[in-house]
Design an enzyme around this catalytic site. Structure first.
Site, short mmCIF file in Angstrom:
data_model
loop_
_atom_site.label_atom_id
_atom_site.label_comp_id
_atom_site.label_asym_id
_atom_site.label_seq_id
_atom_site.Cartn_x
_atom_site.Cartn_y
_atom_site.Cartn_z
N HIS A 1 -8.94 -3.69 -2.81
CA HIS A 1 -8.22 -3.02 -1.77
C HIS A 1 -8.44 -1.69 -1.90
O HIS A 1 -8.44 -1.07 -0.92
CB HIS A 1 -6.64 -3.15 -2.40
N GLU A 2 -8.76 -0.92 -2.94
CA GLU A 2 -9.07 0.47 -2.96
C GLU A 2 -10.39 0.78 -2.38
O GLU A 2 -10.49 1.70 -1.79
CB GLU A 2 -8.99 1.06 -4.56
N CYS B 1 1.08 -1.04 0.13
CA CYS B 1 0.15 -0.02 -0.14
C CYS B 1 1.06 1.07 0.01
O CYS B 1 1.80 1.31 0.73
CB CYS B 1 -0.78 -0.03 1.40
N HIS C 1 -10.18 1.16 1.23
CA HIS C 1 -9.71 2.24 1.60
C HIS C 1 -10.90 3.35 2.00
O HIS C 1 -10.84 4.12 2.83
CB HIS C 1 -8.87 3.08 0.82
#
Length: 199
Positions: free
Chosen positions: A150-151, A107, A154
């Site tokens: 993954h994004e 990351c 966030h």
């Protein structure tokens, strides 16, 4: 010309907040360009708005003409010439998931720290809006599906560290304790400087 934005580090509270839905699209094109430039500058494959200090449900992601292993091995020098697609996803949500893959993740907000044990869905369908607010749908699998998940994490205040299976997470955090503590120190210093600048 697009601007490179400072990337927030592990320990910055913005990374743990659930991002707010985007309703005003008027400034998104410029923001997305800056985020893409920042992603390229830092050698990433994705970047979410909270990573540049903005609590907005938006991320950018790149898909390269590389195999997953090459993409990971060549992280520092991903040439734009092998860029296959660039995505800007606003208010994204996953509407379909299938299968499981376990792979390596890092990351930009946790530089230099990687885990080989991050589970994700193998195939997904994501519904989102583009920078003008037009609804879009994308089906993704493998590495691109991993990047999108993954994004999207966030935007929920979730980091890849949280996805490491519980039985492995404690040892992983212990192994990287010094690096993570240093990032937290830098994150606090950055926020202090930012507060001073704003007076």
């Amino acid at each position: 010309m697009a601007e490179v934005l400072p990337v927030r580090l592990y320990g910055d509270p913005v990374l743990r907040r659930k991002a707010r839905p985007v309703q005003d699209f008027s400034d998104l094109e410029e923001l997305a360009e800056n985020m893409v430039e920042t992603m390229f500058e830092y050698g990433g494959v994705g970047l979410a708005a909270p990573q540049v200090g903005l609590s907005r449900r938006l991320f950018v992601a790149a898909e390269y003409e590389l195999e997953e292993e090459e993409a990971e091995a060549d992280e520092e020098e991903r040439p734009r010439s092998v860029l296959r697609n660039l995505y800007v996803m606003v208010n994204p949500r996953i509407t379909y998931r299938e299968g499981t893959q376990v792979g390596t993740e890092g990351c930009l907000s946790i530089p230099g720290v990687y885990s080989d044990d991050v589970p994700r869905n193998l195939q997904i369908r994501v519904e989102y809006q583009d920078v003008t607010g037009v609804p879009r749908t994308l089906e993704a699998e493998g590495y691109l599906a991993r990047v999108i998940q993954h994004e999207l994490d966030h935007l929920e205040g979730v980091l890849f560290l949280d996805r490491i299976p519980a039985e492995l997470r404690r040892a992983f955090l212990e192994e990287h304790r010094a690096e993570l503590a240093e990032m937290q120190r830098k994150a606090k210093a950055f926020l202090r400087d930012l507060q001073t600048e704003r007076g």
